[in-house]
Scaffold this motif. Sequence first.
Motif, mmCIF file in Angstrom:
data_model
loop_
_atom_site.group_PDB
_atom_site.id
_atom_site.type_symbol
_atom_site.label_atom_id
_atom_site.label_comp_id
_atom_site.label_asym_id
_atom_site.label_seq_id
_atom_site.Cartn_x
_atom_site.Cartn_y
_atom_site.Cartn_z
ATOM 1 N N ALA A 62 2.763 11.179 -51.615
ATOM 2 C CA ALA A 62 1.497 11.408 -52.321
ATOM 3 C C ALA A 62 0.530 10.246 -52.103
ATOM 4 O O ALA A 62 -0.659 10.453 -51.859
ATOM 5 C CB ALA A 62 1.764 11.595 -53.811
ATOM 6 N N THR A 63 1.045 9.041 -52.175
ATOM 7 C CA THR A 63 0.209 7.861 -51.961
ATOM 8 C C THR A 63 -0.361 7.858 -50.550
ATOM 9 O O THR A 63 -1.549 7.572 -50.336
ATOM 10 C CB THR A 63 1.035 6.581 -52.204
ATOM 11 N N LEU A 108 -1.182 16.437 -33.595
ATOM 12 C CA LEU A 108 -1.624 15.652 -32.439
ATOM 13 C C LEU A 108 -1.990 16.505 -31.231
ATOM 14 O O LEU A 108 -2.499 15.988 -30.247
ATOM 15 C CB LEU A 108 -0.549 14.628 -32.064
ATOM 16 N N SER A 109 -1.785 17.828 -31.305
ATOM 17 C CA SER A 109 -2.257 18.684 -30.217
ATOM 18 C C SER A 109 -3.770 18.881 -30.317
ATOM 19 O O SER A 109 -4.393 19.357 -29.377
ATOM 20 C CB SER A 109 -1.551 20.044 -30.247
ATOM 21 N N ARG A 110 -4.363 18.488 -31.447
ATOM 22 C CA ARG A 110 -5.794 18.675 -31.654
ATOM 23 C C ARG A 110 -6.546 17.382 -31.885
ATOM 24 O O ARG A 110 -7.726 17.396 -32.237
ATOM 25 C CB ARG A 110 -5.996 19.632 -32.818
ATOM 26 N N GLY A 111 -5.888 16.243 -31.718
ATOM 27 C CA GLY A 111 -6.566 14.970 -31.907
ATOM 28 C C GLY A 111 -5.574 13.828 -31.872
ATOM 29 O O GLY A 111 -4.393 14.018 -31.603
ATOM 30 N N THR A 112 -6.071 12.629 -32.142
ATOM 31 C CA THR A 112 -5.213 11.449 -32.122
ATOM 32 C C THR A 112 -5.156 10.842 -33.521
ATOM 33 O O THR A 112 -6.018 11.094 -34.359
ATOM 34 C CB THR A 112 -5.732 10.385 -31.137
ATOM 35 N N ALA A 113 -4.150 10.035 -33.734
ATOM 36 C CA ALA A 113 -3.994 9.332 -35.011
ATOM 37 C C ALA A 113 -3.338 7.991 -34.729
ATOM 38 O O ALA A 113 -2.663 7.817 -33.712
ATOM 39 C CB ALA A 113 -3.137 10.138 -35.976
ATOM 40 N N ILE A 114 -3.541 7.055 -35.625
ATOM 41 C CA ILE A 114 -2.898 5.748 -35.504
ATOM 42 C C ILE A 114 -1.959 5.606 -36.685
ATOM 43 O O ILE A 114 -2.388 5.679 -37.846
ATOM 44 C CB ILE A 114 -3.942 4.618 -35.483
ATOM 45 N N PHE A 115 -0.680 5.418 -36.396
ATOM 46 C CA PHE A 115 0.328 5.307 -37.454
ATOM 47 C C PHE A 115 0.387 3.879 -37.971
ATOM 48 O O PHE A 115 0.362 2.929 -37.197
ATOM 49 C CB PHE A 115 1.706 5.714 -36.917
ATOM 50 N N GLN A 116 0.453 3.734 -39.266
ATOM 51 C CA GLN A 116 0.604 2.430 -39.892
ATOM 52 C C GLN A 116 1.683 2.568 -40.960
ATOM 53 O O GLN A 116 1.561 3.370 -41.875
ATOM 54 C CB GLN A 116 -0.705 1.987 -40.531
ATOM 55 N N ARG A 117 2.757 1.790 -40.813
ATOM 56 C CA ARG A 117 3.868 1.863 -41.757
ATOM 57 C C ARG A 117 3.411 1.421 -43.145
ATOM 58 O O ARG A 117 2.689 0.439 -43.283
ATOM 59 C CB ARG A 117 5.017 0.979 -41.281
ATOM 60 N N ALA A 118 3.830 2.162 -44.169
ATOM 61 C CA ALA A 118 3.479 1.831 -45.548
ATOM 62 C C ALA A 118 4.191 0.546 -45.956
ATOM 63 O O ALA A 118 5.348 0.327 -45.619
ATOM 64 C CB ALA A 118 3.880 2.969 -46.478
ATOM 65 N N VAL A 119 3.470 -0.289 -46.688
ATOM 66 C CA VAL A 119 4.031 -1.554 -47.147
ATOM 67 C C VAL A 119 4.716 -1.317 -48.484
ATOM 68 O O VAL A 119 4.108 -0.814 -49.428
ATOM 69 C CB VAL A 119 2.922 -2.616 -47.306
ATOM 70 N N LYS A 120 5.991 -1.665 -48.555
ATOM 71 C CA LYS A 120 6.730 -1.517 -49.807
ATOM 72 C C LYS A 120 6.459 -2.730 -50.676
ATOM 73 O O LYS A 120 6.377 -3.849 -50.178
ATOM 74 C CB LYS A 120 8.232 -1.406 -49.533
ATOM 75 N N PRO A 121 6.344 -2.524 -51.994
ATOM 76 C CA PRO A 121 6.126 -3.678 -52.867
ATOM 77 C C PRO A 121 7.346 -4.590 -52.844
ATOM 78 O O PRO A 121 8.480 -4.133 -52.787
ATOM 79 C CB PRO A 121 5.926 -3.059 -54.257
ATOM 80 N N GLU A 122 7.051 -5.893 -52.888
ATOM 81 C CA GLU A 122 8.150 -6.857 -52.838
ATOM 82 C C GLU A 122 8.869 -6.899 -54.173
ATOM 83 O O GLU A 122 8.246 -6.820 -55.227
ATOM 84 C CB GLU A 122 7.617 -8.252 -52.508
ATOM 85 N N ALA A 123 10.196 -7.050 -54.111
ATOM 86 C CA ALA A 123 10.989 -7.186 -55.331
ATOM 87 C C ALA A 123 10.781 -8.589 -55.893
ATOM 88 O O ALA A 123 10.586 -9.540 -55.142
ATOM 89 C CB ALA A 123 12.460 -6.951 -55.026
ATOM 90 N N PRO A 124 10.796 -8.721 -57.217
ATOM 91 C CA PRO A 124 10.621 -10.064 -57.780
ATOM 92 C C PRO A 124 11.761 -10.968 -57.330
ATOM 93 O O PRO A 124 12.905 -10.529 -57.218
ATOM 94 C CB PRO A 124 10.655 -9.841 -59.294
ATOM 95 N N PRO A 125 11.451 -12.242 -57.052
ATOM 96 C CA PRO A 125 12.500 -13.135 -56.570
ATOM 97 C C PRO A 125 13.569 -13.342 -57.644
ATOM 98 O O PRO A 125 13.268 -13.475 -58.820
ATOM 99 C CB PRO A 125 11.772 -14.433 -56.254
ATOM 100 N N VAL A 126 14.793 -13.358 -57.206
ATOM 101 C CA VAL A 126 15.919 -13.568 -58.108
ATOM 102 C C VAL A 126 16.304 -15.035 -58.021
ATOM 103 O O VAL A 126 16.451 -15.590 -56.930
ATOM 104 C CB VAL A 126 17.114 -12.674 -57.697
ATOM 105 N N ALA A 127 16.454 -15.666 -59.180
ATOM 106 C CA ALA A 127 16.820 -17.086 -59.200
ATOM 107 C C ALA A 127 18.210 -17.256 -58.595
ATOM 108 O O ALA A 127 19.150 -16.553 -58.956
ATOM 109 C CB ALA A 127 16.799 -17.619 -60.626
ATOM 110 N N ALA A 128 18.305 -18.169 -57.665
ATOM 111 C CA ALA A 128 19.586 -18.402 -56.994
ATOM 112 C C ALA A 128 20.511 -19.172 -57.942
ATOM 113 O O ALA A 128 20.111 -20.160 -58.549
ATOM 114 C CB ALA A 128 19.371 -19.188 -55.716
ATOM 115 N N ARG A 129 21.725 -18.668 -58.059
ATOM 116 C CA ARG A 129 22.710 -19.368 -58.877
ATOM 117 C C ARG A 129 23.468 -20.332 -57.989
ATOM 118 O O ARG A 129 23.817 -19.993 -56.860
ATOM 119 C CB ARG A 129 23.683 -18.375 -59.505
#
Length: 161
Positions: A62-63, A108-129
Amino acid sequence: MNETIVCVVGNVATQPVYREVAAGPSARFRLAVTARYWDRERGVWTDGHTNFFTVWANRQLATNVAACVEVGQPLVVQGRLKVRTEAREGQQQWASADIDAVAIGHDLSRGTAIFQRAVKPEAPPVAARPEPAWETPRPADPQDPQDAQVRQQAEAVVAVT
């Protein structure tokens, strides 16, 4: 398991409507699919009947639809077909053909397109133990100058606190 999976090729007929709902993002638009056939008598391609489908997209699809699909663009849509019939305010039976889209792409049989991979939101950093010290400490050797130095530093820390 008994679903009708379809793949349709057509043109976007309405501007996609994007909404954020409790279940996640959702978008819908109408797709016009016109059958074409070769008219042998006239020697030309002729348009046949036009079917209209309401295409529903959810979550990341949807996005992406909201970001890049516009009226008039040729699309290929694959998904589950759902046909609904209802009676509307004094009218006769009304039917609607919906497609719950699994995949949508430009034709694409009727035109061209440029693909751009969707950016996934970054996970919050986890404090290293810190890694626990699994090694057994070796016994202190009074003759080892390094052990004596470590002992003095430890005593100094204890004295300060």
